[in-house]
Design an enzyme around this catalytic site. Structure first.
Site, short mmCIF file in Angstrom:
data_model
loop_
_atom_site.label_atom_id
_atom_site.label_comp_id
_atom_site.label_asym_id
_atom_site.label_seq_id
_atom_site.Cartn_x
_atom_site.Cartn_y
_atom_site.Cartn_z
N ALA A 65 -3.91 4.58 -3.41
CA ALA A 65 -2.94 5.65 -3.17
C ALA A 65 -3.05 6.66 -4.31
O ALA A 65 -3.41 6.30 -5.44
CB ALA A 65 -1.54 5.07 -3.11
N GLY A 109 -4.71 0.81 -2.39
CA GLY A 109 -4.61 1.25 -0.99
C GLY A 109 -5.98 1.36 -0.32
O GLY A 109 -6.08 1.24 0.90
N GLU A 112 -6.74 -2.06 0.79
CA GLU A 112 -5.83 -2.33 1.91
C GLU A 112 -6.31 -1.64 3.19
O GLU A 112 -6.25 -2.21 4.27
CB GLU A 112 -4.42 -1.89 1.54
N GLU A 132 -2.83 -2.33 -8.52
CA GLU A 132 -1.55 -1.62 -8.58
C GLU A 132 -0.74 -2.01 -9.80
O GLU A 132 -0.09 -1.18 -10.44
CB GLU A 132 -0.73 -1.90 -7.30
#
Ligand code: HXC
Length: 258
Positions: A65, A109, A112, A132
């Site tokens: 992200a 992300g 993911e 993260e």
């Protein structure tokens, strides 16, 4: 929609989505996730497309992200805009198969997103991780859940708690990726694999994907019962007859994808 963060191409029955925010290691910002949602909608609706590939440009699949976009986000904002849920999970609802062709880094992300695809082909220079925690947050797009299902609790827990990255060889050993391919051949191999899938009867491909996915959502006996109903339904499709007759007549089948 005019794409700024990705490129959408068609190669026969294969749709290729390439993330092109290379100067930010394809960090996943709101714009990119909106565009990805749109691109998947377009390919899903296109009857000429049988399989999708998601890949990255430059040295990353995606490095997570966008930390810069998230830096000053507040909880009311995240809740109000339904952060992640609003535009990150379109791929998980795709009925056509999606291959993640992971070149370079797939972090946070990005890892993911790769795990939301149906399987991962990894370049030999791929690296995976859920870092993260090293930037003061935690996985939020399914990382704790999907990674644990892919590689088991011990390794998933270590990865998520330490932020350690794993290389392609470790990722293959522990079942995160289906295969490793030399980096310079990754896209070609992904396309070859996608073409093969897209050449199979589309309804059978979709039914099979749905059945395998059910293995992760239910018990063995319910899953087998579900598979049986889908398997019985194949006799409703013209391609079933064509596949069997072509075999008997020793010729290549001519599927109509219905
Ligand atoms: C925004 C990013 C980024 C990210 C890299 N960049 N990752 N920008 N968000 N996730 C940008 C850098 O700021 C830099 O821009 C450029 O990409 C190149 O990165 P460098 O750091 O210079 O490259 P390098 O030294 O090779 O290091 C690579 C790296 C590092 C180890 C991958 O970039 C890194 O640690 N990135 C963050 C990885 C991460 O923690 N991801 C998880 C995010 S959280 P400039 O402009 O400086 O050139 C997440 C889920 C959150 O994914 C869930 C909700 C709570």
């Amino acid at each position: 929609m005019i794409y700024e963060t990705l490129r959408l191409e068609r190669r026969g029955r294969v749709g290729i989505v390439t993330l092109v925010r290379a100067d930010a290691l394809n960090a996943l910002n709101e714009r990119l996730m909106d565009e990805l949602t749109h691109a998947v909608d377009v390919l899903e609706a296109d009857a000429e497309i049988g399989c999708l590939i998601l890949t990255g440009s430059g040295r990353a699949f995606a490095a997570g992200a966008d930390i810069k976009e998230m830096a000053f986000k507040t909880y009311p904002q995240a809740y109000g805009e339904d952060f992640i849920t609003r535009n990150w999970e379109r791929i998980t609802r795709t009925r056509k198969p999606v291959i993640a062709a992971v070149n370079g880094l797939a972090l946070g992300g990005g890892c993911e997103l790769a795990m939301m695809c149906d399987f991962i082909l990894a370049a030999d220079n791929a690296r995976f991780g859920q870092p993260e925690i090293t930037v003061g947050v935690m996985p939020g797009a399914g990382g704790t859940q999907r990674l644990a299902r892919f590689i088991g609790k011990s390794k998933a827990m270590e990865m998520c708690l330490s932020g350690r990255m794993m290389d392609a060889a470790e990722a293959e050993r522990c079942g995160l990726v289906s295969r490793i391919v030399p980096a310079d051949q990754l896209l070609e191999e992904a396309i070859r694999t996608a073409e093969k899938i897209a050449g199979h009867p589309q309804p059978m491909v979709m039914l099979t994907k749905e059945a395998v996915n059910r293995a992760y959502e239910t018990t063995l006996s319910e899953g087998v019962r579900f598979e049986r109903r889908l398997a019985q339904s194949v006799f409703a499709f013209a391609d079933q007859r064509e596949g069997a007759v072509a075999f008997i007549e020793k010729r290549a089948p001519e599927y109509k994808h219905r």
